[in-house]
Design a protein around this motif. Structure first.
Motif, PDB file in Angstrom:
ATOM      1  N   UNK A 116       0.796  -1.262  -0.090  1.00 32.45           N
ATOM      2  CA  UNK A 116       0.086  -0.026   0.359  1.00 32.45           C
ATOM      3  C   UNK A 116       0.489   1.546  -0.180  1.00 32.45           C
ATOM      4  N   UNK A 117      -0.374   2.361  -0.088  1.00 31.03           N
ATOM      5  CA  UNK A 117       1.168   3.127  -0.680  1.00 31.03           C
ATOM      6  C   UNK A 117       1.155   4.347   0.804  1.00 31.03           C
ATOM      7  N   UNK A 118       0.499   3.596   1.972  1.00 29.88           N
ATOM      8  CA  UNK A 118       0.292   4.201   2.936  1.00 29.88           C
ATOM      9  C   UNK A 118       1.413   4.315   4.086  1.00 29.88           C
ATOM     10  N   UNK A 119       1.761   4.333   4.099  1.00 36.44           N
ATOM     11  CA  UNK A 119       3.175   5.004   5.914  1.00 36.44           C
ATOM     12  C   UNK A 119       3.369   5.999   6.381  1.00 36.44           C
ATOM     13  N   UNK A 120       3.262   4.603   7.655  1.00 37.54           N
ATOM     14  CA  UNK A 120       2.306   5.733   9.246  1.00 37.54           C
ATOM     15  C   UNK A 120       3.456   6.034   9.937  1.00 37.54           C
ATOM     16  N   UNK A 121       2.970   7.207  10.960  1.00 38.60           N
ATOM     17  CA  UNK A 121       3.947   7.783  11.060  1.00 38.60           C
ATOM     18  C   UNK A 121       2.456   9.192  12.303  1.00 38.60           C
ATOM     19  N   UNK A 122       3.350   9.533  13.549  1.00 41.66           N
ATOM     20  CA  UNK A 122       3.080  10.579  14.587  1.00 41.66           C
ATOM     21  C   UNK A 122       3.128  11.479  14.184  1.00 41.66           C
ATOM     22  N   UNK A 123       2.263  12.538  13.759  1.00 42.20           N
ATOM     23  CA  UNK A 123       1.813  13.488  13.469  1.00 42.20           C
ATOM     24  C   UNK A 123       2.212  14.848  15.217  1.00 42.20           C
ATOM     25  N   UNK A 124       2.895  15.709  14.683  1.00 41.73           N
ATOM     26  CA  UNK A 124       3.437  16.448  16.407  1.00 41.73           C
ATOM     27  C   UNK A 124       2.724  18.145  16.093  1.00 41.73           C
ATOM     28  N   UNK A 125       2.238  18.549  17.524  1.00 45.69           N
ATOM     29  CA  UNK A 125       1.370  19.505  17.934  1.00 45.69           C
ATOM     30  C   UNK A 125       2.912  20.542  17.312  1.00 45.69           C
ATOM     31  N   UNK A 126       4.091  21.014  16.807  1.00 40.52           N
ATOM     32  CA  UNK A 126       4.815  21.527  16.582  1.00 40.52           C
ATOM     33  C   UNK A 126       4.958  23.137  17.408  1.00 40.52           C
ATOM     34  N   UNK A 127       4.202  23.737  16.113  1.00 40.78           N
ATOM     35  CA  UNK A 127       3.675  25.348  16.065  1.00 40.78           C
ATOM     36  C   UNK A 127       2.765  26.030  17.052  1.00 40.78           C
ATOM     37  N   UNK A 128       2.397  25.359  18.142  1.00 37.95           N
ATOM     38  CA  UNK A 128       1.562  25.728  18.995  1.00 37.95           C
ATOM     39  C   UNK A 128       2.123  25.815  20.337  1.00 37.95           C
ATOM     40  N   UNK A 129       2.327  27.071  20.098  1.00 37.55           N
ATOM     41  CA  UNK A 129       3.812  28.237  21.281  1.00 37.55           C
ATOM     42  C   UNK A 129       3.172  27.197  22.296  1.00 37.55           C
ATOM     43  N   UNK A 130       1.755  27.567  23.216  1.00 39.03           N
ATOM     44  CA  UNK A 130       0.892  26.858  24.783  1.00 39.03           C
ATOM     45  C   UNK A 130       0.201  25.773  24.049  1.00 39.03           C
ATOM     46  N   UNK A 131       0.850  24.343  25.266  1.00 41.91           N
ATOM     47  CA  UNK A 131       0.345  23.343  25.374  1.00 41.91           C
ATOM     48  C   UNK A 131      -1.131  23.426  25.387  1.00 41.91           C
ATOM     49  N   UNK A 132      -2.163  22.800  25.015  1.00 43.02           N
ATOM     50  CA  UNK A 132      -3.423  22.438  24.535  1.00 43.02           C
ATOM     51  C   UNK A 132      -4.330  22.046  25.700  1.00 43.02           C
ATOM     52  N   UNK A 133      -3.150  21.598  25.818  1.00 44.71           N
ATOM     53  CA  UNK A 133      -3.755  20.521  27.646  1.00 44.71           C
ATOM     54  C   UNK A 133      -3.210  21.584  28.912  1.00 44.71           C
ATOM     55  N   UNK A 134      -2.023  21.397  29.212  1.00 46.72           N
ATOM     56  CA  UNK A 134      -1.542  22.414  30.704  1.00 46.72           C
ATOM     57  C   UNK A 134      -1.790  23.978  30.660  1.00 46.72           C
ATOM     58  N   UNK A 135      -1.409  24.439  29.204  1.00 48.73           N
ATOM     59  CA  UNK A 135      -1.846  26.197  29.236  1.00 48.73           C
ATOM     60  C   UNK A 135      -0.170  26.729  29.106  1.00 48.73           C
ATOM     61  N   UNK A 136       0.578  25.346  29.765  1.00 51.25           N
ATOM     62  CA  UNK A 136       1.732  26.435  29.416  1.00 51.25           C
ATOM     63  C   UNK A 136       2.466  26.282  28.217  1.00 51.25           C
ATOM     64  N   UNK A 137       4.235  26.147  28.541  1.00 43.82           N
ATOM     65  CA  UNK A 137       4.564  25.889  27.413  1.00 43.82           C
ATOM     66  C   UNK A 137       4.869  25.060  26.318  1.00 43.82           C
ATOM     67  N   UNK A 138       4.923  24.444  25.039  1.00 42.03           N
ATOM     68  CA  UNK A 138       4.330  23.145  24.503  1.00 42.03           C
ATOM     69  C   UNK A 138       5.743  22.159  24.609  1.00 42.03           C
ATOM     70  N   UNK A 139       6.017  21.644  25.610  1.00 33.74           N
ATOM     71  CA  UNK A 139       7.587  20.935  24.922  1.00 33.74           C
ATOM     72  C   UNK A 139       7.248  20.226  23.225  1.00 33.74           C
ATOM     73  N   UNK A 140       6.536  20.566  22.836  1.00 38.82           N
ATOM     74  CA  UNK A 140       7.006  19.789  21.358  1.00 38.82           C
ATOM     75  C   UNK A 140       7.577  20.552  20.566  1.00 38.82           C
TER      76      UNK A 140
END
Length: 622
Positions: free
Chosen positions: A359-383
């Motif tokens: 198949x053409x599908x090649x898997x990956x984990x897509x990361x939220x690297x461009x949000x300065x704020x972590x949407x869960x904690x409200x602190x700095x984004x570790x990614x």
């Protein structure tokens, strides 16, 4: 002869290889035999005798092991030779059956899917893509592809041409084709569909098209004559044909949508594909009937072909064991995308076979690297910290997952890069090979040991997802992350991703193997990572990392470059930034497995498929 395995285009995955996954899952490591040699007070004679006996025993065991190994190698070679001959014999039998009129053209083909659409409007986030199930067969794209998935400028429902120094793309519809309701597939229909996707259609400017970001290059869309439209481009865009008449760009009839509205269309779709919609029960089944006036015959030389089976019924079974059970119970003819352990239960049963499609599908984990704020904690984004992203990459033992949980013939993944180029390592000395110690050290250095996050896995489309995803989770946890996995409904999860409301990491399928991106880097980066693409966390108003801005500039420049060598160089440079900076976590490619009844014949058009296409399936009388 057993009809258990059937593979296509000489792509062989033998029985022994495929059964490894289920066998290894249940076999523990054998302990080493330790031989006690007596007390320290034993005399030399006794010791010599024991040593001599041990040496003789070791020699006998070695001789027996060599003999056993030779027998196993001979058996495996004979099995592989038989398996190599088997699909040729089966294909010959199927060809003879077809030639003798053995295809049942009045048959109903019943397919059990693991994912189902929340909407039947293929231009919405919920109705497009892989989760569309059998509804996808009610629609067609405009342009022809060759078997290698290179888009062709003529030969399909429409032709295309770059004009005016590449500032415009002219699409000319080949006359005579109609939608299922009789409306003409013409220039006005094409114009309407692009304007609908962009939110420009007068009947409803608020329509949220799934392809709006991918159509963002479109300027004025002008009807030239009854069959031709011109799309303005400023700047020019080399991938315009793919992003207008290619994969995932299905068309809908203008007047039908205007007269009935979007909500009605989402439940009563009309397309111009090889099947036409009949009925559906949400989360249960979709029924379609062959479109007898389809524009192409069964023996056409392109991917557009009239369907063999008269009826197509897609049924929803979220669990793959349920799909397998339905196949055995005679409720369906095809169990769509099952794992190797589930496939192994059909071994030796001549009533079934398993079709393996690379198949053409090649898997990956897509990361939220461009949000300065972590949407869960409200602190700095570790990614935002490259060390954290690289730790996640070093934590994954892709080779072990391939060997133990997949078929063993898959490849590890990389960032999407052009075919013919070396691996896009950038400033790395080597790929992200499995190195848990280095991953832990990077997390400690970043002060992120214990970083807790959720990964969303849209379930039901990707083979074996409930086998390999827990392994990915455990590997990440073993180096100091705290990962929770959300096994989410496929259609709803992808709708959230397309609408940019899925803020945590998630699984998607646009990586590269060592040969490069299966559909090319332009296709991949139109879907992931880049600003506004449907399966990217990046939005135009984000606080971009400087490396990301460099990457985005290269992608934009490549899209405007009509020289193929220069374009490949730009995509390679972008891929090198993407990989070395660990913008995502590449995993592995997938082979997809389909258990089918033994009277199902199948011939794939593409060298590398996007999935089992029910249009190409033939129900044999015998």
């Amino acid at each position: 002869m057993s009809q258990y395995w059937s593979t296509l285009h000489q792509r062989r995955i033998n029985r022994r290889s495929l059964l490894r996954a289920s066998a290894r899952a249940g076999v523990g490591a054998a302990g080493l035999a330790l031989v006690g040699c007596g007390d320290d007070d034993d005399d030399d004679a006794a010791t010599a005798q024991v040593e001599e006996q041990a040496e003789e025993q070791a020699q006998a065991e070695q001789t027996q092991a060599e003999q056993t190994q030779a027998e196993e190698q001979a058996e495996e070679q004979a099995e592989e030779e038989a398996e190599q001959a088997e699909p040729e014999e089966e294909e010959e039998e199927e060809e003879q059956a077809v030639a003798a009129g053995g295809v049942d053209l009045d048959a109903e083909l019943r397919v059990g899917y693991g994912s189902f659409p929340p909407s039947l409007d293929v231009q919405t986030a919920g109705g497009s893509g892989g989760q569309g199930a059998s509804n996808n067969r009610n629609f067609s794209q405009l342009f022809e592809y060759n078997p290698g998935r290179v888009i062709q400028s003529s030969g399909g429902f429409a032709n295309f041409e770059f004009v005016d120094n590449n500032s415009g793309l002219v699409i000319t519809v080949n006359p005579g084709a109609t939608f299922h309701n009789g409306e003409a597939l013409d220039a006005e229909a094409v114009q309407f569909n692009f304007e609908r996707a962009l939110g420009r259609a007068e009947y409803n400017p608020d329509f949220q098209g799934a392809n709006s970001a991918r159509a963002g290059w479109m300027g004025d869309i002008e009807v030239i004559d009854a069959n031709s439209v011109r799309i303005g481009m400023d700047p020019p865009f080399i991938d315009a044909p793919e992003q207008s008449g290619g994969i995932n760009y299905a068309l809908v009839p203008k007047q039908y949508v205007i007269d009935n509205g979007d909500e009605h269309f989402a439940n009563n779709p009309v397309g111009h594909g090889p099947y036409q919609f009949e009925s559906w029960v949400p989360d249960q089944e979709i029924r379609s009937t062959r479109f007898e006036d389809y524009a192409f015959p069964r023996d056409s030389t392109n991917q557009f072909k009239k369907a063999y089976a008269k009826k197509l019924t897609g049924r929803f079974f979220p669990e793959e064991q349920a799909r397998a059970a339905a196949l055995e119970a005679g409720e369906i003819d095809i169990a769509y995308r099952i794992g190797s352990d589930t496939a192994s239960q059909f071994e030796g049963d001549d009533a079934y076979k398993v079709i393996v499609l690379p198949d053409v599908r090649v898997m990956a984990v897509e990361l939220p690297i461009n949000a300065s704020v972590d949407p869960v904690t409200g602190g700095p984004n570790p990614w935002r910290d490259k060390r954290v992203r690289q730790a996640a990459n070093y934590a994954i033992d892709a080779e072990s997952i391939i060997s133990n949980l997949l078929t063993g013939d898959e490849e590890r993944a990389y960032s999407p890069f052009p075919a013919g180029k070396p691996l896009p390592l950038g400033d790395l000395d080597a790929p992200y090979n499995y190195d848990p110690d280095r991953a832990r050290a990077l997390l400690e250095e970043a002060g992120q040991v214990g970083f807790a996050f959720k990964i969303t896995l849209p379930t039901g489309l990707w083979t074996g997802d409930r086998l390999w995803m827990p392994a990915v989770q455990q590997m990440l946890n073993d180096v100091g992350f705290q990962v929770e996995v959300d096994f989410a409904d496929f259609g709803n999860a992808l709708s959230e991703a397309r609408n940019h409301t899925l803020l945590n990491p998630y699984i998607f399928n646009q990586g590269s193997t060592t040969a490069g991106a299966p559909l090319g880097p332009a296709f991949s980066y139109a879907l992931i990572t880049t600003v506004g693409s449907p399966y990217s966390h990046a939005n135009a108003d984000d606080d971009f990392l400087s490396e990301f801005s460099d990457f985005q500039s290269l992608i934009s420049e490549a899209g405007q470059e009509f020289d193929s060598e220069r374009r490949a160089d730009l995509y390679f440079e972008a891929a090198s930034i993407h990989y070395s900076n660990a913008f995502n976590v590449p995993l592995f490619g997938l082979s997809h497995l389909y258990a089918v009844r033994n009277n199902i014949a199948y011939t794939e058009y593409f060298d590398t498929s996007t999935g089992f296409n029910a249009v190409y399936a033939q129900v044999l009388n015998t």
